[in-house]
Design an enzyme around this catalytic site. Structure first.
Site, mmCIF file in Angstrom:
data_model
loop_
_atom_site.group_PDB
_atom_site.id
_atom_site.type_symbol
_atom_site.label_atom_id
_atom_site.label_comp_id
_atom_site.label_asym_id
_atom_site.label_seq_id
_atom_site.Cartn_x
_atom_site.Cartn_y
_atom_site.Cartn_z
ATOM 1 N N SER A 115 -17.586 10.678 -6.982
ATOM 2 C CA SER A 115 -18.353 9.880 -6.024
ATOM 3 C C SER A 115 -18.333 10.543 -4.647
ATOM 4 C CB SER A 115 -17.793 8.456 -6.002
ATOM 5 O OG SER A 115 -18.635 7.579 -5.306
ATOM 6 N N ASP A 140 -26.681 6.892 -13.610
ATOM 7 C CA ASP A 140 -25.693 6.484 -12.610
ATOM 8 C C ASP A 140 -26.407 5.807 -11.449
ATOM 9 O OD1 ASP A 140 -23.657 6.253 -10.740
ATOM 10 O OD2 ASP A 140 -23.090 8.364 -10.788
ATOM 11 N N HIS A 181 -20.250 5.369 -13.559
ATOM 12 C CA HIS A 181 -20.065 6.038 -12.271
ATOM 13 C C HIS A 181 -18.690 6.675 -12.310
ATOM 14 C CE1 HIS A 181 -20.312 7.124 -8.151
ATOM 15 N NE2 HIS A 181 -19.327 6.331 -7.790
#
Length: 541
Positions: free
Chosen positions: A211, A437, A466
């Site tokens: 991320s 995602d 994710h």
């Protein structure tokens, strides 16, 4: 008055963080004195992982003044156990955020790969500056997320309340933390990583980031390319897009994931009894949200009430992890068919309830608001976000108000935005990206592959987790392991070097409250932990 004075004085100190303002470090690891302290290791007293060691590291607030004011970064380490001639150095770990703790990662990730590989690395977790166990732990407004907050939907007439709330938050952060807020960017955190490297005595590091951690890792690689040995980026933030535009991509992808949830739930009508088409499920969602506007649910043990804003927060996480879908469908089914609010209370406390303070939200704003020149005109936001909401109503206004403090943030970068990523001097980087995602949309993975021409991109076609590693998908996890073992990379050429299949959808099941649970005692559900299959790590709103 304190907030107004602080905000006005902070506006005068706006800093520029564009690509031209930050240059790569010298290739000589000893050339720069970062002013960092020493790591003095002691036991973390972790009963489940006794070998885990902890330390605090002094680093400068401002790397332009390495002998100036210091803060502390909390670091932990799971030491390598392989023979010294087999060891591969430290691997620094970051789960995202911005600002999420990485202290859980050494024990967890090292346990996901074969021990003959895991034992060759020193696994290093850390809490980013200003967060969690690092010192200071920045708190701007400890009650900011307490329910019941104003409705996200601007049709409900709450815009003035949200604008005041967002402006107040920016002012609170400035009033108490003006000395630190301009120095909590991704670049600052990347420089902290190099301070950790220096304190470890390592000439190079390995890195895994998910991320926002992909932005952190790529930034580190741009600043210190000669100090990278291996790097893995999982669920990727595009390197050139502004944070404002990134949020719009998120809105559209979250709508697609919510629509997928509605279709999945409709196919399971014998379980959830919400209708046999996705439109009926969406109507059920709207029905519950409308009911909560006039009759909010007690959030205990979380503070306050569960109104429409808290309800939306409970559901958006399904875009990060579809293993939440059975519980989400149960919330709707229980409320609509039985007016049973207990599953909603449990889900809220598992997924969305605030902690004892505003957690990593100061770090989130300090990074995202500072690294781009955000729109400052509410009329622009209102018009532009209405355009997005017309096709992506599930998440647009939720996401807008979550980021609205950037409208008032006094420290803003220039139009060049974040540090330009070129990959010059970097070894091959391994990239992982799922096509569905919602938090870090697929475009980001492709853009990072283009920015790092020597990288290899692994795409999970149809995948939606994710952070796609460590969910039991051998195609993905074995690729990661091979790279850590000896640097092996997928052999495919072109933009996509390898594709992997997605995981199967979860089995529809009604998730009832525990036996004996009453409406009054519905709270107290076990919180999510990193090993919980419903957990979401590295949340990037």
């Amino acid at each position: 008055m304190k907030k107004v004075i602080a905000l006005c004085s902070a506006v005068a100190a706006i800093v520029a963080l564009g690509g031209a303002s930050v240059s790569a470090a010298s290739d000589d690891p000893a050339a720069e004195d970062t002013g960092q302290g020493k790591l003095v290791w002691s036991s973390c007293n972790d009963a489940t992982t006794p070998a885990l060691e902890c330390a605090m590291l002094d680093v400068p607030v401002d790397y332009a003044d390495p002998r100036g004011r210091k803060i502390k970064i909390k670091v932990n380490r799971l030491p390598a156990t392989a023979p010294s001639d087999k060891r591969q150095g430290p691997i620094l770990l970051n789960p995202g955020g911005p600002g999420d703790s990485g202290l859980w990662m050494p024990a967890f990730i090292s346990g996901q790969i074969p021990q003959d590989v895991a034992s060759t690395y020193d696994w290093i977790g850390f809490d980013p500056r200003g967060t969690n166990g690092s010192e200071p732990h920045v708190v701007c407004d400890a009650t900011y997320f307490h329910g019941e907050r104003p409705d996200y939907q601007i049709s409900q007439g709450t815009s003035k309340a949200w604008l005041a709330k967002a402006a107040g938050y920016a002012a609170d952060c400035t009033a108490d933390w003006s000395w630190l807020m301009p120095h909590m960017t991704t670049v600052d955190n990347a420089r902290d990583m190099d301070s950790i490297r220096r304190a470890l005595g390592a000439s190079k590091i390995n890195f895994y980031g998910g991320s926002w951690g992909t932005s952190l890792g790529s930034t580190y690689g741009q600043l210190f390319p000669s100090r990278v040995r291996r790097m893995v980026l999982d669920s990727i933030v595009g390197p050139t897009i502004s944070w404002y535009d990134h949020n719009i991509l998120q809105d559209r992808e979250h709508q697609r994931r919510f629509d997928a949830f509605a279709e999945w739930t409709a196919k399971a009508d014998p379980v959830y009894h919400l209708g046999t088409d996705a439109a009926a499920v969406r109507r059920a969602y709207d029905q519950v949200e409308a009911a909560l506007r006039t009759d909010p649910v007690d959030a205990a043990p979380a503070p306050g009430k569960i109104g429409p804003a808290e309800f939306e927060d409970t559901f958006y996480g399904g875009g990060y992890n579809f293993l939440r879908w059975p519980r989400m469908a149960t919330v709707l089914s229980a409320y609509v068919t039985q007016h049973d609010t207990r599953p909603l209370n449990i889900a809220y406390n598992r997924y969305a309830a605030p902690g004892t303070d505003d957690a990593t939200f100061p770090a989130y704003n300090a990074a995202q608001c500072t690294e781009n020149a955000w729109p400052r005109d509410w009329e622009f936001w209102k018009k532009d976000q209405a355009r997005v909401d017309a096709t992506a109503p599930f998440y647009t206004y939720n996401n807008m108000w979550y980021n609205a403090a950037c409208m008032f943030w006094p420290y803003q970068g220039n139009q060049a935005g974040r540090l330009k990523i070129t990959g010059k001097g970097l070894p091959p980087v391994l990239l992982f990206q799922a096509t569905e995602d919602a938090a870090t949309p697929y475009e980001g993975g492709l853009a990072m592959r283009d920015a790092l021409p020597n990288s290899k991109l692994v795409v999970q076609t149809g995948g939606s987790f994710h952070e796609i590693l460590f969910h039991g998908n051998a195609c993905l996890d074995d690729t990661f392991t091979a790279y850590l073992r000896d640097g092996s990379l997928p052999r495919g050429g072109g933009r996509i070097a390898k594709t992997c299949a997605p995981e199967a959808d979860p089995t529809p099941v009604y998730v009832p409250p525990p036996p004996g649970l009453t409406a009054e005692s519905a709270g107290g559900a076990a919180p999510l932990v990193p090993t919980d299959p419903e957990a979401v790590r590295g949340v990037l709103r």
